[in-house]
Design a protein around this motif. Structure first.
Motif, PDB file in Angstrom:
ATOM      1  N   GLY A   1       8.048   0.857  -0.524  1.00 51.62           N
ATOM      2  CA  GLY A   1       7.711   2.052   0.239  1.00 51.62           C
ATOM      3  C   GLY A   1       7.579   3.251  -0.679  1.00 51.62           C
ATOM      4  O   GLY A   1       7.511   3.124  -1.909  1.00 51.62           O
ATOM      5  N   ALA A   2       7.560   4.442  -0.082  1.00 51.63           N
ATOM      6  CA  ALA A   2       7.346   5.668  -0.852  1.00 51.63           C
ATOM      7  C   ALA A   2       8.459   5.899  -1.873  1.00 51.63           C
ATOM      8  O   ALA A   2       8.206   6.363  -2.988  1.00 51.63           O
ATOM      9  CB  ALA A   2       7.230   6.867   0.093  1.00 51.63           C
ATOM     10  N   VAL A   3       9.704   5.583  -1.512  1.00 47.48           N
ATOM     11  CA  VAL A   3      10.814   5.800  -2.437  1.00 47.48           C
ATOM     12  C   VAL A   3      10.707   4.865  -3.633  1.00 47.48           C
ATOM     13  O   VAL A   3      10.939   5.275  -4.783  1.00 47.48           O
ATOM     14  CB  VAL A   3      12.166   5.617  -1.715  1.00 47.48           C
ATOM     15  N   VAL A   4      10.344   3.604  -3.394  1.00 43.96           N
ATOM     16  CA  VAL A   4      10.175   2.662  -4.497  1.00 43.96           C
ATOM     17  C   VAL A   4       9.132   3.177  -5.478  1.00 43.96           C
ATOM     18  O   VAL A   4       9.348   3.213  -6.692  1.00 43.96           O
ATOM     19  CB  VAL A   4       9.784   1.264  -3.973  1.00 43.96           C
ATOM     20  N   GLY A   5       7.982   3.596  -4.950  1.00 49.17           N
ATOM     21  CA  GLY A   5       6.924   4.121  -5.816  1.00 49.17           C
ATOM     22  C   GLY A   5       7.340   5.361  -6.569  1.00 49.17           C
ATOM     23  O   GLY A   5       7.050   5.507  -7.768  1.00 49.17           O
ATOM     24  N   GLU A   6       8.042   6.258  -5.893  1.00 54.81           N
ATOM     25  CA  GLU A   6       8.460   7.514  -6.529  1.00 54.81           C
ATOM     26  C   GLU A   6       9.502   7.271  -7.618  1.00 54.81           C
ATOM     27  O   GLU A   6       9.432   7.864  -8.705  1.00 54.81           O
ATOM     28  CB  GLU A   6       9.013   8.472  -5.470  1.00 54.81           C
ATOM     29  N   LYS A   7      10.457   6.390  -7.365  1.00 57.39           N
ATOM     30  CA  LYS A   7      11.495   6.128  -8.367  1.00 57.39           C
ATOM     31  C   LYS A   7      10.892   5.448  -9.598  1.00 57.39           C
ATOM     32  O   LYS A   7      11.277   5.758 -10.733  1.00 57.39           O
ATOM     33  CB  LYS A   7      12.603   5.274  -7.759  1.00 57.39           C
ATOM     34  N   ILE A   8       9.953   4.524  -9.379  1.00 55.94           N
ATOM     35  CA  ILE A   8       9.295   3.878 -10.515  1.00 55.94           C
ATOM     36  C   ILE A   8       8.484   4.903 -11.301  1.00 55.94           C
ATOM     37  O   ILE A   8       8.515   4.928 -12.543  1.00 55.94           O
ATOM     38  CB  ILE A   8       8.407   2.711 -10.040  1.00 55.94           C
ATOM     39  N   ALA A   9       7.771   5.763 -10.589  1.00 59.02           N
ATOM     40  CA  ALA A   9       6.958   6.796 -11.251  1.00 59.02           C
ATOM     41  C   ALA A   9       7.828   7.728 -12.088  1.00 59.02           C
ATOM     42  O   ALA A   9       7.479   8.069 -13.229  1.00 59.02           O
ATOM     43  CB  ALA A   9       6.171   7.588 -10.208  1.00 59.02           C
ATOM     44  N   ARG A  10       8.961   8.140 -11.554  1.00 58.75           N
ATOM     45  CA  ARG A  10       9.856   9.040 -12.296  1.00 58.75           C
ATOM     46  C   ARG A  10      10.465   8.338 -13.512  1.00 58.75           C
ATOM     47  O   ARG A  10      10.660   8.970 -14.565  1.00 58.75           O
ATOM     48  CB  ARG A  10      10.961   9.560 -11.373  1.00 58.75           C
TER      49      ARG A  10
ATOM     50  N   ALA B   1       0.104   3.361   5.315  1.00 55.65           N
ATOM     51  CA  ALA B   1      -0.686   3.894   4.199  1.00 55.65           C
ATOM     52  C   ALA B   1       0.189   4.538   3.126  1.00 55.65           C
ATOM     53  O   ALA B   1      -0.162   4.520   1.939  1.00 55.65           O
ATOM     54  CB  ALA B   1      -1.708   4.895   4.708  1.00 55.65           C
ATOM     55  N   TYR B   2       1.324   5.105   3.524  1.00 56.43           N
ATOM     56  CA  TYR B   2       2.226   5.690   2.543  1.00 56.43           C
ATOM     57  C   TYR B   2       2.683   4.630   1.538  1.00 56.43           C
ATOM     58  O   TYR B   2       2.838   4.893   0.351  1.00 56.43           O
ATOM     59  CB  TYR B   2       3.456   6.302   3.222  1.00 56.43           C
ATOM     60  N   SER B   3       2.913   3.426   2.045  1.00 58.34           N
ATOM     61  CA  SER B   3       3.315   2.331   1.168  1.00 58.34           C
ATOM     62  C   SER B   3       2.163   1.897   0.269  1.00 58.34           C
ATOM     63  O   SER B   3       2.338   1.715  -0.939  1.00 58.34           O
ATOM     64  CB  SER B   3       3.801   1.146   2.009  1.00 58.34           C
ATOM     65  N   LEU B   4       0.974   1.743   0.845  1.00 56.59           N
ATOM     66  CA  LEU B   4      -0.174   1.286   0.060  1.00 56.59           C
ATOM     67  C   LEU B   4      -0.534   2.266  -1.049  1.00 56.59           C
ATOM     68  O   LEU B   4      -1.023   1.866  -2.107  1.00 56.59           O
ATOM     69  CB  LEU B   4      -1.380   1.054   0.979  1.00 56.59           C
ATOM     70  N   MET B   5      -0.276   3.536  -0.832  1.00 57.84           N
ATOM     71  CA  MET B   5      -0.565   4.543  -1.856  1.00 57.84           C
ATOM     72  C   MET B   5       0.265   4.328  -3.117  1.00 57.84           C
ATOM     73  O   MET B   5      -0.112   4.773  -4.206  1.00 57.84           O
ATOM     74  CB  MET B   5      -0.315   5.947  -1.291  1.00 57.84           C
ATOM     75  N   GLN B   6       1.393   3.633  -2.993  1.00 54.73           N
ATOM     76  CA  GLN B   6       2.263   3.423  -4.158  1.00 54.73           C
ATOM     77  C   GLN B   6       1.626   2.482  -5.176  1.00 54.73           C
ATOM     78  O   GLN B   6       1.958   2.533  -6.362  1.00 54.73           O
ATOM     79  CB  GLN B   6       3.630   2.896  -3.715  1.00 54.73           C
TER      80      GLN B   6
END
Length: 284
Positions: free
Chosen positions: A136-145, A172-177
C-alpha cells in the motif's frame, strides 16, 4: 482417582488431565520432516533434513543480516490510512487495526540501516503476516525514503520481498507505488549505489512487477514462489498446462530472471560478496 477411565469405545483420558504439548515445540515441514523448534531457529529457520526454508519476517532477517542485530529503524511509526473508506466483508480500517494487534507491526515493510560485516547497509524487509505483505501507500513511502537515505549517504540498498502484491483496499493509491518505487530505484542507479533484490516465498503481483525484479543483482531463497499472477490464474488465462515447477525460484533462475539462488545460512556472506564485487572492494 485413576488417570484414565474405560468407556465402551476404549480408554479415554479426562480433558482436565491431558498434558498438551506446548505450541511451537516442534515444526513439521511440507515434506513431513519434523524438527525441534530451537534447532530450527539455530539453523536460520531452515529444516536441516530437507532444506525447506520456513517463512520468516523482518525480525529474523534483520537478525541474520545486521551485525549483532544492531540497527536504526526508519519511520517505524508510519501507519496506513483509509482514504477510500473501503469495505468488503469488513472495513479496511478494522483490518488494519487487527493486523497491527496481531503482528505488533505498523505495516507490511520495515526499513533500517546498520552494519553488515562491518559496512553500512540499508535493508527494507516485507512481512507477509501483515495483510499478506500487501503493498500500500505506506509500503511504497517507506521504501522510497529508505532509498533516499541510501542515495544521500551512498549506502548499498537491499530489498527483501515477501508479498501477495498490491493492496486492493487502497486501489489506485497502491498501484501508484509501483511507479514510485521504480522511479526511486532509477535514481539509485543514476547515483551508482548498489541495489540487491532478494525474492522470498512468495514474491508475486505488483511487487514482482516493480522493485523485486529491478536489482543490480536479483537473488532468491531456494523453492520460493516467484511470479506475477498465481498459477491457477495463468492456467485459466492461457488455457495451457503449466510446466512442472512453474514459478519456483529454480524455474525462474533457469529462464534468466534471477542471477543466483542463495541458501539462507549463506545470505549475509553472499550479499556482502556481491556488494564488494559491484563496488570493486577487496573480498572479505
Amino acid at each position: 482417582m485413576a488417570w484414565f477411565k474405560r468407556t465402551e469405545k476404549g480408554i479415554q483420558t479426562p480433558t482436565e488431565d491431558k498434558k498438551d504439548v506446548p505450541k511451537g515445540l516442534w515444526y513439521k515441514s511440507p515434506t513431513g520432516k519434523i524438527v525441534d523448534a530451537d534447532e530450527l531457529a539455530k539453523n536460520f529457520y531452515v529444516s536441516p533434513e530437507d532444506g525447506y526454508h520456513v517463512r520468516i519476517g523482518s525480525k529474523e532477517y534483520f537478525e541474520i543480516l545486521f551485525d549483532n542485530n544492531e540497527f536504526e529503524e526508519f519511520d517505524k511509526n508510519m501507519t496506513s490510512k483509509d482514504p477510500l473508506k473501503f469495505e468488503d466483508t469488513k472495513k479496511y480500517s478494522d483490518r488494519l487495526k487487527e493486523a497491527i494487534d496481531k503482528t505488533k507491526l505498523k505495516d507490511a515493510v520495515r526499513t533500517a540501516v546498520g552494519k553488515s560485516k562491518g559496512k553500512d547497509l540499508v535493508v527494507a524487509c516485507m512481512d507477509f503476516a501483515f495483510i499478506g505483505g500487501s503493498m500500500g501507500a505506506v509500503v511504497g513511502e517507506k521504501i522510497a525514503r529508505a532509498i533516499d537515505y541510501s542515495i544521500r549517504n551512498r549506502v548499498p540498498f537491499v530489498m527483501i520481498s515477501k508479498s501477495g502484491g498490491a493492496r486492493m483496499m487502497e486501489a489506485a493509491y497502491s498501484l501508484m507505488q509501483l511507479a514510485k518505487t521504480s522511479a526511486k530505484l532509477a535514481q539509485l542507479a543514476d547515483a551508482k549505489v548498489p541495489y540487491i533484490s532478494l525474492c522470498t516465498d512468495p514474491t508475486t503481483g505488483g511487487t514482482t512487477a516493480s522493485y523485486a525484479m529491478l536489482g543490480d543483482v536479483n537473488i532468491s531463497e531456494p523453492g520460493a514462489l516467484i511470479g506475477f499472477a498465481g498459477p491457477r490464474v495463468v492456467k485459466d488465462t492461457t488455457g495451457k498446462e503449466l510446466p512442472e515447477g512453474f514459478q519456483t525460484a529454480e524455474f525462474v533462475l533457469e529462464h534468466g530472471f534471477l542471477d543466483f539462488i542463495t541458501p539462507r545460512k549463506e545470505l549475509k556472506d553472499k550479499i556482502n560478496l556481491f556488494l564488494d564485487l559491484i563496488q570493486n572492494q577487496p573480498i572479505r
